[in-house]
Scaffold this motif. Structure first.
Motif, short mmCIF file in Angstrom:
data_model
loop_
_atom_site.label_atom_id
_atom_site.label_comp_id
_atom_site.label_asym_id
_atom_site.label_seq_id
_atom_site.Cartn_x
_atom_site.Cartn_y
_atom_site.Cartn_z
N GLU A 174 -38.16 -13.45 45.47
CA GLU A 174 -39.39 -13.14 46.20
C GLU A 174 -39.36 -13.77 47.59
O GLU A 174 -39.76 -13.14 48.58
CB GLU A 174 -40.60 -13.65 45.42
N GLU A 176 -36.73 -14.57 49.42
CA GLU A 176 -35.76 -13.91 50.30
C GLU A 176 -36.20 -12.50 50.68
O GLU A 176 -35.93 -12.05 51.80
CB GLU A 176 -34.38 -13.92 49.64
N ARG A 177 -36.87 -11.80 49.79
CA ARG A 177 -37.43 -10.50 50.17
C ARG A 177 -38.52 -10.66 51.22
O ARG A 177 -38.65 -9.83 52.12
CB ARG A 177 -37.98 -9.78 48.93
N MET A 178 -39.28 -11.72 51.12
CA MET A 178 -40.31 -12.00 52.12
C MET A 178 -39.67 -12.27 53.48
O MET A 178 -40.16 -11.79 54.52
CB MET A 178 -41.15 -13.20 51.68
N ALA A 180 -36.83 -11.05 54.50
CA ALA A 180 -36.33 -9.75 54.97
C ALA A 180 -37.46 -8.91 55.54
O ALA A 180 -37.31 -8.27 56.59
CB ALA A 180 -35.63 -9.01 53.83
N ARG A 181 -38.62 -8.90 54.87
CA ARG A 181 -39.76 -8.11 55.37
C ARG A 181 -40.26 -8.65 56.70
O ARG A 181 -40.80 -7.90 57.51
CB ARG A 181 -40.89 -8.11 54.34
N SER A 182 -40.08 -9.95 56.93
CA SER A 182 -40.54 -10.54 58.19
C SER A 182 -39.59 -10.27 59.35
O SER A 182 -39.87 -10.66 60.48
CB SER A 182 -40.72 -12.05 58.02
N GLY A 183 -38.45 -9.62 59.05
CA GLY A 183 -37.50 -9.30 60.11
C GLY A 183 -36.32 -10.24 60.21
O GLY A 183 -35.52 -10.13 61.16
N GLN A 185 -32.72 -11.36 59.07
CA GLN A 185 -31.54 -10.90 58.35
C GLN A 185 -30.90 -12.10 57.68
O GLN A 185 -30.54 -13.08 58.33
CB GLN A 185 -30.54 -10.23 59.29
N GLU A 244 -31.55 -7.05 49.19
CA GLU A 244 -32.05 -7.57 50.47
C GLU A 244 -31.26 -8.79 50.96
O GLU A 244 -31.32 -9.11 52.16
CB GLU A 244 -33.53 -7.97 50.33
#
Length: 306
Positions: A174, A176-178, A180-183, A185, A244
């Protein structure tokens, strides 16, 4: 390990390890002082060894030139990059980090190597102390070990409870997906070395006074618990390899190849392109007729011993 102890070539292998360390110290100087086709000879094992070292330096400098281009693109585009380096002690994480950052701007590309958490940090949300090191736009952050300490050393050495260990595996995807969603990499590398190779590198450190500081009591204990670390690593890779933020395993028994392969792979993970820069022109220095330079007092000068 028994094979290594009975290996009659062990002195030569330790000597090669020392040559690798010498190469590390000379990389910058050799590029600055010598043409790679005219490297000084007479101190290396043989012609093939010289050629191999020349090829390594030549390719390393080329890849570092690409890293400079990548840096310019990251700044221009506002890209945010986090790169995690995990692996056993003496696996070569620090070596590749050094080669990546060697010619980059530390204001753009910085290293986060966090110590063990203090008493206050141990009461915080587990990821809290890592969050402050995350990049802003136009920055690259390299984590020399990361939040995966919980899945590795903390698990093996008993520094976390079973509940904390399981909560980590529930939370990290969760988290690391957060990111990724924040931009951001996120790129994760595991440096993999064999049992014999780690044993050899530890021996090299024991016999080198300049490197003995790298061996902590925790390192020595990790050597004893090789199999426990292997099991913890296998569980970690299986439970945290997500689309992700997937894991990439670097075969690291050969340090030079591992550095080149990792940097080459890293460059392929980021969609950078050449950025045109305006030509730099050195402005004329202003000169004032009434300016007189004040001599430096002799007692302030550093003695010229060399």
């Amino acid at each position: 390990m028994i094979m290594l102890l009975n290996d009659k070539t062990l002195p030569q292998r330790i000597r090669r390890e020392s040559l690798d360390d010498l190469d590390e110290a000379l990389e910058l100087e050799w590029q600055d002082l010598y043409d790679l086709d005219g490297l000084p000879t007479g101190t290396l094992d043989d012609f093939e060894t010289r050629l191999a070292r020349q090829r390594y330096f030549r390719e390393l400098f080329r890849l570092q030139g690409e890293l400079v281009k990548l840096q310019s693109w990251v700044v221009k585009s506002g890209h945010k990059v986090v790169i995690l380096f995990e692996g056993r002690d003496a696996a070569g994480k620090g070596g590749v980090i050094k080669r990546i950052t060697q010619r980059l701007n530390p204001r753009v590309c910085r290293v986060a190597a966090l110590p063990a958490p203090n008493d206050r940090e141990q009461t915080q949300w587990y990821f809290q102390r890592y969050v402050s090191h995350l990049p802003a736009a136009g920055e690259i952050v390299l984590f020399d070990r990361s939040w995966y300490n919980r899945a590795g050393v903390e698990r093996v050495m008993g520094f976390c409870s079973d509940e904390q260990y399981e909560e980590f595996f529930r939370s990290v995807p969760e988290f690391e997906r957060m990111l990724a969603r924040s931009g951001i990499q996120l790129i994760k590398y595991w440096f993999s070395i064999s049992d014999d190779e780690q044993h050899l590198r530890f021996l090299s450190r024991i016999h080198d006074p300049l490197k003995q500081w790298k061996l902590s009591p925790m390192d020595l204990e990790s050597r004893r618990r090789w199999e426990a670390y292997t099991k913890a690593k296998e569980i970690m890779l299986e439970r945290t390899h997500i689309p992700e933020a997937r894991w990439w395993v670097v075969q690291a028994d050969d340090k030079k190849r591992a550095r080149l392969n990792c940097i080459h792979h890293l460059l392929g993970q980021i969609p950078y392109e050449d950025i045109e820069h305006p030509a730099v022109q050195l402005p004329a220095r202003q000169r004032n007729a009434d300016y007189v330079r004040i001599p430096t007092p002799r007692e302030m000068l550093v003695p010229e011993v060399y």
